[in-house]
Motif scaffolding. Structure first.
Motif, PDB file in Angstrom:
ATOM      1  N   GLU A  59     -43.585 145.061  49.464  1.00  0.00           N
ATOM      2  CA  GLU A  59     -42.849 146.087  48.724  1.00  0.00           C
ATOM      3  C   GLU A  59     -43.807 147.206  48.300  1.00  0.00           C
ATOM      4  OE1 GLU A  59     -39.808 147.176  47.781  1.00  0.00           O
ATOM      5  OE2 GLU A  59     -40.906 148.674  46.628  1.00  0.00           O
TER       6      GLU A  59
ATOM      7  N   MET B 280     -33.649 150.229  44.275  1.00  0.00           N
ATOM      8  CA  MET B 280     -32.978 151.244  43.445  1.00  0.00           C
ATOM      9  C   MET B 280     -32.531 150.657  42.099  1.00  0.00           C
ATOM     10  SD  MET B 280     -32.770 153.985  45.295  1.00  0.00           S
ATOM     11  CE  MET B 280     -33.142 154.251  47.000  1.00  0.00           C
TER      12      MET B 280
ATOM     13  N   THR C 167     -25.519 149.466  37.530  1.00  0.00           N
ATOM     14  CA  THR C 167     -24.372 148.549  37.647  1.00  0.00           C
ATOM     15  C   THR C 167     -24.440 147.864  39.002  1.00  0.00           C
ATOM     16  OG1 THR C 167     -22.945 150.311  38.497  1.00  0.00           O
ATOM     17  CG2 THR C 167     -22.730 149.819  36.167  1.00  0.00           C
TER      18      THR C 167
ATOM     19  N   CYS D 139     -22.357 146.690  41.914  1.00  0.00           N
ATOM     20  CA  CYS D 139     -21.040 146.793  42.556  1.00  0.00           C
ATOM     21  C   CYS D 139     -21.051 145.883  43.782  1.00  0.00           C
ATOM     22  CB  CYS D 139     -20.771 148.223  43.010  1.00  0.00           C
ATOM     23  SG  CYS D 139     -20.871 149.433  41.682  1.00  0.00           S
TER      24      CYS D 139
ATOM     25  N   TRP E 298     -45.682 149.730  54.201  1.00  0.00           N
ATOM     26  CA  TRP E 298     -45.637 149.429  55.636  1.00  0.00           C
ATOM     27  C   TRP E 298     -45.692 150.758  56.378  1.00  0.00           C
ATOM     28  CZ3 TRP E 298     -40.350 147.766  58.097  1.00  0.00           C
ATOM     29  CH2 TRP E 298     -40.522 147.546  59.485  1.00  0.00           C
TER      30      TRP E 298
ATOM     31  N   ARG F  15     -29.005 148.596  52.945  1.00  0.00           N
ATOM     32  CA  ARG F  15     -28.586 149.981  53.171  1.00  0.00           C
ATOM     33  C   ARG F  15     -28.854 150.435  54.607  1.00  0.00           C
ATOM     34  NH1 ARG F  15     -31.381 154.649  51.720  1.00  0.00           N
ATOM     35  NH2 ARG F  15     -33.097 153.508  50.793  1.00  0.00           N
TER      36      ARG F  15
ATOM     37  N   ARG G 215     -23.370 149.883  51.088  1.00  0.00           N
ATOM     38  CA  ARG G 215     -24.684 150.165  50.494  1.00  0.00           C
ATOM     39  C   ARG G 215     -24.812 149.647  49.060  1.00  0.00           C
ATOM     40  NH1 ARG G 215     -24.410 154.535  47.014  1.00  0.00           N
ATOM     41  NH2 ARG G 215     -22.384 155.566  47.028  1.00  0.00           N
TER      42      ARG G 215
ATOM     43  N   MET H 164     -25.240 147.264  45.736  1.00  0.00           N
ATOM     44  CA  MET H 164     -26.250 146.210  45.618  1.00  0.00           C
ATOM     45  C   MET H 164     -25.703 144.802  45.867  1.00  0.00           C
ATOM     46  SD  MET H 164     -28.868 147.556  42.684  1.00  0.00           S
ATOM     47  CE  MET H 164     -27.730 148.238  41.501  1.00  0.00           C
TER      48      MET H 164
END
Ligand SMILES: Cc1cc2nc3c(=O)[nH]c(=O)nc-3n(C[C@H](O)[C@H](O)[C@H](O)COP(=O)(O)OP(=O)(O)OC[C@H]3O[C@@H](n4cnc5c(N)ncnc54)[C@H](O)[C@@H]3O)c2cc1C
Length: 404
Positions: free
Chosen positions: A34, A42, A50, A52, A125, A368, A381, A383
């Motif tokens: 990472e 994000m 939130t 979703c 990366w 995503r 897209r 989460m």
């Protein structure tokens, strides 16, 4: 430092976290890399607040997880830590408020509990090669250049990085004018008032008047307020046009300018509202994100490209590996979303073929940057769904390793 793994997951956002956990739990030596110092993508670094896509789309029924497994596990952990016993019903959808700091903590704890999983944060990366021995990833980790080797690679960077580094014909991207707009999110503390619909309308009217009078930048028109699960904290999201047709999320100069604009607008809002709106008077300067929120860049072209029509008709597939739960929330401009709901409140399937291409054995993708058209991405897209496709890609990666 481990430089070899059965499965390397690149990108530790919602999809990558789920992919790495799934692969390690299925017995593979797994390495998650990472770029930032926190996992969660994000949901931590851009302050998206939130979850979703975690819930069944039929809101005439009591809420229910749409995908069991890691999405439900992370959703439940967030509920427990924030004291929420149910998601919020917002119009035609259930959503769960999540706290970015707690998401980072949950991600760390889940990873630390897996003995076969190593995490390399602060690792970018930057190169990809493929030969008969497998995949070779060039990385820069904490300033040092290294190479990682693996049979099986899961790309959850959100940007189809593997395709862009090795074979650009494996990925797709719509033109700048149609890309879903980026946004800048910050946390305000100590905002008084009710924060209900009436309050939001009245605050919006104050902002519009100030823009007309030239006291706030025009981009402040896209500002929306939503409360955190904790008292006294309110997130503001400012959608940005980012140069409209000129927007290119891979152009470093445009990206830097967009982030500067985000900061400029959020701090101008804070200064103006503190002076002109009594509910904002006690607010200290807002907490800024690590990076701006990016809704759309490049995606893979897998063996199947799932479409908006597939989702609208709640199509199911024999090889489906996850379910979608969120409507298509299209944000091609900064004036708010256009929704396309499923025709019936039934979750569509997401086929395995959206997560690989037969001509790239040992490469999987999720989140995503899965294989979807522009319209379908507007749903897939989110989460909760990224966790579900990530988990599926992690399991498929382990199946691949066991067949090698
Ligand atoms: C403004 C905004 C509001 C949103 N609102 C919501 C919402 O309310 N609810 C919801 O569920 N979703 C929302 N979304 C969508 C959601 O946040 C993202 O689509 C989701 O986080 C994507 O998950 P992901 O894991 O695929 O990618 P990301 O979260 O983008 O994670 C990708 C990770 O890969 C890392 N990475 C990228 N390139 C490299 C590299 N070369 N080397 C190493 N690491 C790399 C990144 O640092 C990042 O951590 C919103 C998005 C935005 C931008």
């Amino acid at each position: 430092m481990t430089l070899e793994a059965d499965v390397i997951v690149a990108g530790g956002g919602s999809a990558g976290l789920a992919a790495a956990l799934a692969a390690a739990r299925a017995g593979a030596r797994t390495l998650l890399i990472e770029r930032q110092t926190k996992l969660g993508g994000m949901g931590t670094n851009a302050l998206v607040h939130t979850f979703c896509g975690l819930f069944h789309p039929d809101v005439s029924q009591p809420w229910a997880w749409v995908n069991a497994g890691i999405p439900a596990e992370i959703g439940q952990a967030m509920m427990d830590r924030t004291g929420q016993t149910a998601p919020d019903l917002m119009g035609r959808v259930y959503v769960l408020r999540q706290h970015p700091s707690l998401y980072a903590q949950i991600a760390d704890e889940l990873c630390l509990a897996e003995p076969r999983l190593s995490v390399l944060s602060g690792t970018e990366w930057i190169d990809l090669q493929k030969d008969e021995k497998g995949w070779h990833l060039g990385i820069i980790t904490r300033g040092e250049r290294r190479t990682l080797h693996t049979q099986t690679l899961v790309d959850t960077t959100g940007d189809a990085t593997g395709a862009r580094l090795l074979r650009p014909s494996w990925c797709q991207q719509v033109e700048g004018s149609r890309l879903y707009r980026p946004a800048y999110i910050a946390a305000f503390h100590g905002v008084l008032g009710t924060h209900d619909d009436g309050w939001r309308l009245q605050t919006g009217a104050v902002i519009v008047r100030a823009i007309r009078e030239g006291l706030l930048p025009a981009a402040a028109i896209g500002a929306g307020f939503r409360d955190s699960p904790f008292a006294g904290e309110t997130f503001v999201t400012v959608d940005l046009e980012a140069g409209q047709g000129e927007w290119d999320p891979f152009d470093p100069t445009k990206r830097a300018r967009m982030e500067q604009e985000g900061r400029e607008v959020v701090l101008a809002l804070w200064k103006y509202l503190r002076q002109q709106h009594p509910d904002f008077r006690p607010c200290p300067p807002p907490m800024l994100p690590v990076k701006a929120g990016i809704r759309e860049t490049a995606r893979y072209i897998g063996d199947y490209i799932i479409t908006g029509d597939d989702l609208a008709s709640s199509r199911r597939f024999e090889d489906e590996v996850a379910l979608a739960g969120w409507p298509m929330e299209k944000r091609e401009n900064a004036r708010g979303p256009k929704f396309r709901y499923f025709d019936e409140p039934l979750p569509p399937g997401i086929p395995a073929r959206c997560l690989f291409r037969q001509d790239a054995p040992g490469l999987f993708f999720a989140g995503r940057c899965l294989s979807a058209d522009h319209e379908a991405l507007a749903s897939l897209r989110v989460m909760g769904t990224c966790m579900a496709t990530g988990e599926a890609a992690g399991k498929m990666a382990v199946d691949f390793v066991s067949r090698c």
